[in-house]
Design a protein around this motif. Structure first.
Motif, short mmCIF file in Angstrom:
data_model
loop_
_atom_site.label_atom_id
_atom_site.label_comp_id
_atom_site.label_asym_id
_atom_site.label_seq_id
_atom_site.Cartn_x
_atom_site.Cartn_y
_atom_site.Cartn_z
N HIS A 1 0.82 -1.22 0.00
CA HIS A 1 0.00 0.00 0.00
C HIS A 1 0.85 1.27 0.00
O HIS A 1 0.32 2.37 0.07
CB HIS A 1 -0.94 0.01 1.20
CG HIS A 1 -1.98 -1.07 1.13
ND1 HIS A 1 -3.06 -1.00 0.28
CD2 HIS A 1 -2.09 -2.27 1.77
CE1 HIS A 1 -3.81 -2.09 0.41
NE2 HIS A 1 -3.24 -2.89 1.30
N LEU A 2 2.16 1.13 -0.05
CA LEU A 2 3.02 2.32 -0.03
C LEU A 2 3.70 2.56 -1.37
O LEU A 2 4.75 3.16 -1.43
CB LEU A 2 4.08 2.19 1.07
CG LEU A 2 3.75 2.86 2.40
CD1 LEU A 2 4.94 2.77 3.34
CD2 LEU A 2 3.33 4.31 2.26
N HIS A 3 3.08 2.06 -2.48
CA HIS A 3 3.72 2.26 -3.78
C HIS A 3 3.74 3.73 -4.17
O HIS A 3 4.57 4.16 -4.95
CB HIS A 3 3.05 1.41 -4.87
CG HIS A 3 1.60 1.66 -5.05
ND1 HIS A 3 0.66 1.15 -4.18
CD2 HIS A 3 0.92 2.37 -5.98
CE1 HIS A 3 -0.54 1.53 -4.58
NE2 HIS A 3 -0.42 2.26 -5.67
N ARG A 4 2.79 4.51 -3.62
CA ARG A 4 2.85 5.96 -3.86
C ARG A 4 3.10 6.67 -2.54
O ARG A 4 2.18 6.99 -1.79
CB ARG A 4 1.55 6.46 -4.51
CG ARG A 4 1.49 6.10 -6.00
CD ARG A 4 0.23 6.60 -6.65
NE ARG A 4 0.13 8.05 -6.60
CZ ARG A 4 -1.04 8.70 -6.69
NH1 ARG A 4 -2.16 8.02 -6.81
NH2 ARG A 4 -1.07 10.02 -6.65
N ALA A 5 4.37 6.89 -2.26
CA ALA A 5 4.76 7.51 -0.99
C ALA A 5 4.22 8.93 -0.86
O ALA A 5 4.08 9.45 0.25
CB ALA A 5 6.28 7.52 -0.86
N SER A 6 3.91 9.56 -2.00
CA SER A 6 3.39 10.94 -1.95
C SER A 6 2.08 11.02 -1.16
O SER A 6 1.76 12.07 -0.59
CB SER A 6 3.17 11.47 -3.38
OG SER A 6 2.27 10.62 -4.07
N LEU A 7 1.34 9.90 -1.11
CA LEU A 7 0.09 9.89 -0.36
C LEU A 7 0.32 10.04 1.14
O LEU A 7 -0.59 10.38 1.90
CB LEU A 7 -0.69 8.60 -0.64
CG LEU A 7 -1.13 8.39 -2.10
CD1 LEU A 7 -1.75 7.03 -2.28
CD2 LEU A 7 -2.11 9.48 -2.53
N LEU A 8 1.57 9.75 1.55
CA LEU A 8 1.92 9.86 2.96
C LEU A 8 2.16 11.28 3.42
O LEU A 8 2.20 11.56 4.60
CB LEU A 8 3.22 9.07 3.23
CG LEU A 8 3.13 7.68 3.86
CD1 LEU A 8 4.54 7.13 4.06
CD2 LEU A 8 2.42 7.73 5.22
N LEU A 9 2.37 12.18 2.43
CA LEU A 9 2.78 13.55 2.78
C LEU A 9 1.93 14.23 3.85
O LEU A 9 2.48 14.73 4.83
CB LEU A 9 2.87 14.43 1.52
CG LEU A 9 4.29 14.63 0.98
CD1 LEU A 9 4.94 13.31 0.65
CD2 LEU A 9 4.31 15.54 -0.23
N PRO A 10 0.60 14.25 3.71
CA PRO A 10 -0.20 14.97 4.73
C PRO A 10 0.02 14.43 6.15
O PRO A 10 0.17 15.19 7.10
CB PRO A 10 -1.65 14.74 4.28
CG PRO A 10 -1.54 14.44 2.82
CD PRO A 10 -0.24 13.72 2.64
N ALA A 11 0.07 13.09 6.26
CA ALA A 11 0.25 12.48 7.58
C ALA A 11 1.63 12.81 8.15
O ALA A 11 1.77 13.12 9.35
CB ALA A 11 0.07 10.97 7.50
N LEU A 12 2.66 12.76 7.29
CA LEU A 12 4.02 13.07 7.74
C LEU A 12 4.17 14.54 8.11
O LEU A 12 4.83 14.88 9.09
CB LEU A 12 5.04 12.68 6.67
CG LEU A 12 5.26 11.17 6.49
CD1 LEU A 12 6.14 10.91 5.28
CD2 LEU A 12 5.89 10.57 7.73
N GLU A 13 3.56 15.42 7.32
CA GLU A 13 3.61 16.86 7.62
C GLU A 13 2.99 17.14 8.99
O GLU A 13 3.53 17.89 9.79
CB GLU A 13 2.89 17.65 6.52
CG GLU A 13 3.69 17.75 5.24
CD GLU A 13 2.86 18.25 4.06
OE1 GLU A 13 1.65 18.51 4.24
OE2 GLU A 13 3.43 18.36 2.95
N ALA A 14 1.83 16.50 9.23
CA ALA A 14 1.15 16.69 10.52
C ALA A 14 2.02 16.16 11.66
O ALA A 14 2.13 16.79 12.73
CB ALA A 14 -0.20 15.98 10.51
#
Length: 292
Positions: A1-14
């Motif tokens: 489920h992490l093939h698009r790491a860009s989807l993680l950005l909001p969670a990591l920013e927070a």
């Protein structure tokens, strides 16, 4: 489920923003209803060529008592290349290795004709201590006390031999030769004036600098042994708050550089060490490998 790491950005920013915000944003993890801890215990044993890390969660005084206060997992690595070799149930390892270390201390420090074993507490550690103590030593009587009597009664009916359920800690302790404290107490539940001279105490609970199981009188009028001096002086409320002097580490007695003194009243304050988990995990893994 992490093939698009860009989807993680909001969670990591927070998460980054929360971290920089300080407590309670992420630096301190605690709750109103009592402490919750995640402990990380890495160790390498050159003698065993074993590398492990134990992850342990500790939730104090949970209302749902079917979930143990301590839950743990041990990761075993290949020391030659860092590869993860096994994930082991750390709860069983913690229970068994802790009781085994208490048994080593007891073998060295208990009075020569010990007849009465007393266990204060009726959780996971009470069971593991009972098992190894009744396997290695011969007691004429085993007594138990627990803050809630139902759990002590449950313990007595679950174990293999006869156990006397006591209605007070004092009743359980009076005349006992070997005492094991495995409670969730934060203030003393075992007092020096109850303890038979020459008795041996394994103090296993109270693993925080502000928690106690034993009173000052007992701490000061007994010979104090620990697993680790450094750990005891930073983590054990019984040692820190009583100002009791540490006589020896258990390892010093085993090496022969310090005497055992079984004729004295002795306390072994056990906090547990990562290397104990390493040795136990390697033992389990090697036995499993041999079987396969």
């Amino acid at each position: 489920h992490l093939h698009r790491a860009s989807l993680l950005l909001p969670a990591l920013e927070a998460a980054l923003a929360n971290f920089s915000g300080g407590a309670p944003g992420g630096r301190v993890w605690g709750i109103r209803k009592g402490p919750r801890y995640l402990g990380v215990m890495p160790a390498y044993s050159a003698a065993d060529d074993a590398l492990t890390t134990k992850l342990v969660t500790f939730y104090e005084h949970l209302k749902d008592s079917c979930v143990p206060s301590h839950q743990a997992t041990v990761l075993l690595f290949d020391p030659s290349n860092g590869t993860l070799k096994a994930v082991l149930d750390g709860s069983v390892i913690t229970a068994k290795r802790t009781a085994a270390v208490s048994a080593i201390a007891t073998k060295l420090l208990m009075p020569p004709f010990a007849e009465v074993l007393c266990i204060l507490g009726a959780g996971v550690q009470a069971y593991s201590h009972y098992d190894i103590f009744t396997e290695l030593f011969t007691f004429k009587e085993v007594r138990i006390w627990n803050r809630t009597k139902e759990r002590a009664v449950q313990f007595a009916s679950a174990v293999s031999g006869p156990v006397r359920v006591c209605s007070s800690a004092q009743e359980a302790v009076t005349g006992a030769d070997v005492i094991v404290t495995v409670t969730m107490a934060t203030a003393p539940i075992l007092f020096g004036d109850w303890v038979k001279p020459g008795a041996h105490i394994n103090a296993v609970g109270a693993s925080r600098p502000d928690w106690r199981e034993l009173d000052d009188e007992l701490m000061k009028n007994s010979v104090l042994f620990v697993d680790s001096r450094d750990a005891a002086l930073t983590e054990s409320g019984d040692v820190i708050l009583s100002g009791a002097e540490i006589f020896a580490e258990l390892g010093e007695v085993l090496k022969g550089t310090k005497p055992a003194l079984p004729e004295k009243t002795t306390v072994f304050k056990s906090l547990g060490m990562a290397v104990e988990d390493t040795v136990a995990a390697k033992f389990v893994y090697d036995a499993w490998s041999a079987g396969n």
